[in-house]
Each structure stands twice: as C-alpha cells, then as structure tokens.
Design a protein around this motif. Sequence first.
Motif, PDB file in Angstrom:
ATOM      1  N   GLN A  30     -11.848  52.299 -31.723  1.00 48.66           N
ATOM      2  CA  GLN A  30     -10.734  51.376 -31.455  1.00 48.66           C
ATOM      3  C   GLN A  30     -11.009  50.007 -32.062  1.00 48.66           C
ATOM      4  O   GLN A  30     -10.121  49.406 -32.679  1.00 48.66           O
ATOM      5  CB  GLN A  30     -10.502  51.243 -29.948  1.00 48.66           C
ATOM      6  CG  GLN A  30      -9.871  52.441 -29.325  1.00 48.66           C
ATOM      7  CD  GLN A  30      -9.787  52.335 -27.810  1.00 48.66           C
ATOM      8  OE1 GLN A  30     -10.658  51.776 -27.152  1.00 48.66           O
ATOM      9  NE2 GLN A  30      -8.717  52.904 -27.257  1.00 48.66           N
ATOM     10  N   ARG A  31     -12.216  49.506 -31.899  1.00 48.61           N
ATOM     11  CA  ARG A  31     -12.552  48.192 -32.459  1.00 48.61           C
ATOM     12  C   ARG A  31     -12.504  48.205 -33.984  1.00 48.61           C
ATOM     13  O   ARG A  31     -12.061  47.232 -34.604  1.00 48.61           O
ATOM     14  CB  ARG A  31     -13.949  47.761 -31.992  1.00 48.61           C
ATOM     15  CG  ARG A  31     -14.061  47.419 -30.518  1.00 48.61           C
ATOM     16  CD  ARG A  31     -13.631  45.996 -30.192  1.00 48.61           C
ATOM     17  NE  ARG A  31     -14.210  45.002 -31.059  1.00 48.61           N
ATOM     18  CZ  ARG A  31     -15.434  44.483 -30.925  1.00 48.61           C
ATOM     19  NH1 ARG A  31     -16.205  44.861 -29.940  1.00 48.61           N
ATOM     20  NH2 ARG A  31     -15.866  43.580 -31.778  1.00 48.61           N
ATOM     21  N   GLN A  34      -8.895  48.148 -34.935  1.00 45.69           N
ATOM     22  CA  GLN A  34      -8.333  46.807 -34.698  1.00 45.69           C
ATOM     23  C   GLN A  34      -8.695  45.859 -35.826  1.00 45.69           C
ATOM     24  O   GLN A  34      -7.874  45.049 -36.255  1.00 45.69           O
ATOM     25  CB  GLN A  34      -8.852  46.232 -33.374  1.00 45.69           C
ATOM     26  CG  GLN A  34      -8.222  46.824 -32.154  1.00 45.69           C
ATOM     27  CD  GLN A  34      -8.888  46.343 -30.872  1.00 45.69           C
ATOM     28  OE1 GLN A  34      -9.959  45.737 -30.876  1.00 45.69           O
ATOM     29  NE2 GLN A  34      -8.248  46.633 -29.753  1.00 45.69           N
ATOM     30  N   GLY A  35      -9.913  45.962 -36.310  1.00 42.26           N
ATOM     31  CA  GLY A  35     -10.368  45.041 -37.350  1.00 42.26           C
ATOM     32  C   GLY A  35     -10.004  45.436 -38.758  1.00 42.26           C
ATOM     33  O   GLY A  35      -9.793  44.583 -39.618  1.00 42.26           O
ATOM     34  N   GLY A  37      -7.939  48.580 -39.516  1.00 41.72           N
ATOM     35  CA  GLY A  37      -6.701  49.344 -39.628  1.00 41.72           C
ATOM     36  C   GLY A  37      -6.872  50.837 -39.818  1.00 41.72           C
ATOM     37  O   GLY A  37      -5.916  51.582 -39.681  1.00 41.72           O
ATOM     38  N   ASP A  67      -3.852  57.206 -33.037  1.00 42.20           N
ATOM     39  CA  ASP A  67      -3.987  55.815 -33.492  1.00 42.20           C
ATOM     40  C   ASP A  67      -5.161  55.614 -34.450  1.00 42.20           C
ATOM     41  O   ASP A  67      -5.329  54.535 -34.999  1.00 42.20           O
ATOM     42  CB  ASP A  67      -4.121  54.865 -32.309  1.00 42.20           C
ATOM     43  CG  ASP A  67      -2.778  54.552 -31.677  1.00 42.20           C
ATOM     44  OD1 ASP A  67      -1.747  54.680 -32.366  1.00 42.20           O
ATOM     45  OD2 ASP A  67      -2.746  54.176 -30.499  1.00 42.20           O
ATOM     46  N   GLY A 127       3.995  46.572 -33.287  1.00 47.67           N
ATOM     47  CA  GLY A 127       3.597  46.353 -31.898  1.00 47.67           C
ATOM     48  C   GLY A 127       4.712  45.938 -30.959  1.00 47.67           C
ATOM     49  O   GLY A 127       4.495  45.845 -29.754  1.00 47.67           O
TER      50      GLY A 127
END
Length: 153
Positions: A30-31, A34-35, A37, A67, A127
């Motif tokens: 996930q991280r 987030q950073g 894509g 995701d 989002g």
Amino acid sequence: MTERTIDSKSVSTIVGQYDARPEMLVQILQRIVQGHGWISAEVTRQLAGELNLSRADVHGVVEYYHDFRTAPPGKHIVKICQAEACQAMGSRELTEHANGVLDEDTTLEPVYCLGNCACAPAVMVNGQTLGRVSTERFDAALAALAEIGEQGS
C-alpha cells in the motif's frame, strides 16, 4: 510513454519502516502504491528478497488486490463501479462510453463497490466519488479534469 522505474532505495526504506516483517506485506505494498502508483516486477523481486518470501507469494498478493497495479497508471484514475446496483443503473454502458472518450493520461479501472449504491451508477475520479453518473455527467467530470490540468501547466 517512457519507461518508469521505482527507486529500490525508497522500497527498502518502506520495508525498513515495517522492520522487514513479511506479515506486513499488504501494508508495505500500500505504501509503495501511494508513493509510486504501481508495483513493478523488479519491486516484486526486491520485496521477496527483503521479506524472505517467494516471488510467487508477493506476486499472488499483488494480483489478488485490485488497488495494486502492475503497470504505471495514467495521470488520472477513473473507477467505475461494476456491482449489481450500478449495473442495473447503467454502469456497463457508462464503461463503454468511458472506453471511447478517455485518453492515455487516464487509467480506467473497474471496481466492485464504491459504497454509493443508492446513487448508482457510482464513479470515482481521482479519489472523489460521484453518484448518479450519466454519460453527460461523466463528460463534465472529464472536462473539469482537463481544465484543472490546463491551469496546472
């Protein structure tokens, strides 16, 4: 589109923040998403090595969760709900329309619930969740994205 890579040092930093614990793989992924894509094949190999997991274990988790992308996303992310309530209200037709009007800067992703069933069909643009989205409302949302992009240039 140019080849995009993910810096291995940034991945190692994230892994270190979770003490290289293999049970934290989902949070680590996930991280990274987030950073950066997306999750590249190189990152999958790196995570397997740093977390003492097989590449198949890491790849399986990446493929299981929608995701976790395995290709770089476009500048904009559009998600159209494909769950039953949204299908009943026209999400399939909306998806066909979207496929015809979106450009290479936009990634279209199917999702199977945005939690907005009472306002079907639901769409998420960068989002932000939108409800009761017709093709006209979809086109208006895209026009707003284009306008924001022009202002940012």
